[in-house]
Enzyme design. Structure first.
Site, PDB file in Angstrom:
ATOM      1  N   PRO A 197     108.918 166.667  63.132  1.00  0.00           N
ATOM      2  CA  PRO A 197     110.336 166.822  62.579  1.00  0.00           C
ATOM      3  C   PRO A 197     111.212 166.059  63.412  1.00  0.00           C
ATOM      4  CG  PRO A 197     109.445 168.707  63.561  1.00  0.00           C
ATOM      5  CD  PRO A 197     108.319 167.706  63.424  1.00  0.00           C
ATOM      6  N   GLU A 231     103.825 174.358  68.328  1.00  0.00           N
ATOM      7  CA  GLU A 231     105.103 173.928  68.723  1.00  0.00           C
ATOM      8  C   GLU A 231     105.413 172.383  68.836  1.00  0.00           C
ATOM      9  OE1 GLU A 231     108.430 175.423  68.570  1.00  0.00           O
ATOM     10  OE2 GLU A 231     106.976 176.505  67.470  1.00  0.00           O
ATOM     11  N   ARG A 255     101.193 155.232  45.429  1.00  0.00           N
ATOM     12  CA  ARG A 255     101.432 154.518  44.031  1.00  0.00           C
ATOM     13  C   ARG A 255     102.390 153.173  44.104  1.00  0.00           C
ATOM     14  NH1 ARG A 255     106.350 155.482  42.956  1.00  0.00           N
ATOM     15  NH2 ARG A 255     106.332 155.836  40.766  1.00  0.00           N
ATOM     16  N   ASP A 276     110.076 146.281  43.083  1.00  0.00           N
ATOM     17  CA  ASP A 276     111.047 145.306  43.408  1.00  0.00           C
ATOM     18  C   ASP A 276     112.305 145.892  44.344  1.00  0.00           C
ATOM     19  OD1 ASP A 276     112.746 145.365  40.367  1.00  0.00           O
ATOM     20  OD2 ASP A 276     112.840 146.667  41.896  1.00  0.00           O
TER      21      ASP A 276
END
Ligand code: 21W
Length: 267
Positions: free
Chosen positions: A77, A104, A142, A157
């Site tokens: 995070p 943690e 992808r 692009d």
């Protein structure tokens, strides 16, 4: 968690067709003690557990041996927010090692030699890095040339991501009383392109103004927004000329949702 993932959808096909290769290492298998412990209590006290450095280091070194030219990315995070630009830059790399934390956090000493980058997928709390890793892998896969069948590869692009997509419709022409916009049935491709561009620009302005505020607009975009400005101005001026504050009796028309924005009453 990854067994289904490696066999599913775009990623599954990309692996089957050898556009990419992927594998998972379980950090627990790199813990050499009898109980295969990977976590321990934090020095200095406090709640929660911390990932021990030795099994993690062993796992990362094993991964580096399998993929020597790959950068090591820790999912955390605290990392740099992942976005389409990050995905594009990862897609240009030879490969990468994604480290998924649990508990943690991980022992700080892992960072010095073994972690090259830290990536977060957004400002919310998950319980581990695995789902984040899958998101990164899917977004990058992808973009690998050949993975998508041609039609979507325009994604590569640098212009994509500047605007939200236009509205989409398919059959039937009447769905529960809601009609497909006439222009889409007209067969006039210039008009269709114009309409799509318009829904694209206006819904970006309504739903994600931040995407327009942080970049230079194209001349076409400016022209379109000017046109909408003057349309709005004409409506407002007609109101102040002979306006009334009570729209009573006036029939409310069905909202044209093609341009987007939050529904009335939604948070
Ligand atoms: C979550 C580890 C929180 C440590 C409340 C506030 C990888 C992740 C993760 C995790 C903490 C990513 C605390 C977005 C994510 C991940 C597990 C810190 C203290 N509690 N992207 N602070 N969000 N999360 N705990 O959670 O490993 S990428």
């Amino acid at each position: 968690m990854f067994h289904e993932f490696w066999n599913y959808g775009i990623v599954g096909r990309a692996i089957a067709q050898k556009h990419i290769s992927a594998s998972t290492l379980n950090i627990r298998d790199c813990a050499l003690d009898k109980h295969r412990v990977t976590d321990d209590r934090p020095y200095g006290g406090g709640c929660g557990m911390v990932m021990k450095p030795e099994p993690l280091a062993r796992a990362i070194r094993e991964a580096k041996q399998q993929a020597p030219s790959s950068a090591t990315i820790l999912l955390t995070p605290q990392g740099r927010p992942f976005n389409q630009e990050t995905a594009r830059s990862f897609a240009r790399e030879d490969g990468f090692i994604l480290v998924c934390g649990r508990y943690e956090g991980i022992d700080e000493r892992i960072f010095y030699d073994l972690v090259d980058h830290e990536v977060s997928i957004g400002d919310y709390i998950l319980t581990g890095g695995e789902l984040a890793a899958m998101i990164v892998i899917e977004a990058v896969t992808r973009l690998i040339p050949g993975v998508l069948g041609g039609e979507d590869s325009a994604e590569l692009d640098s212009f994509s991501g500047d605007l939200l997509e236009h509205a989409h419709f398919t059959r039937p022409p009447d769905f529960e009383g809601q009609q497909v916009p006439k222009v889409l049935l007209s067969g006039n491709h210039r008009e269709i392109e114009k309409w799509r561009f318009e829904t694209s620009v206006v819904r970006t302005f309504l739903k994600r103004p931040d995407l327009m505020e942080n970049r230079a607009l194209t001349r076409q975009e400016v022209e379109l927004l000017k046109e909408w400005c003057s349309r709005i101005e004409r409506i407002v001026q007609a109101q102040s000329a002979c306006g009334t504050d009570s729209p009573s009796g006036r029939q409310q028309k069905r909202r044209d949702h093609c341009f987007g924005g939050d529904k009335p009453g939604s948070a």
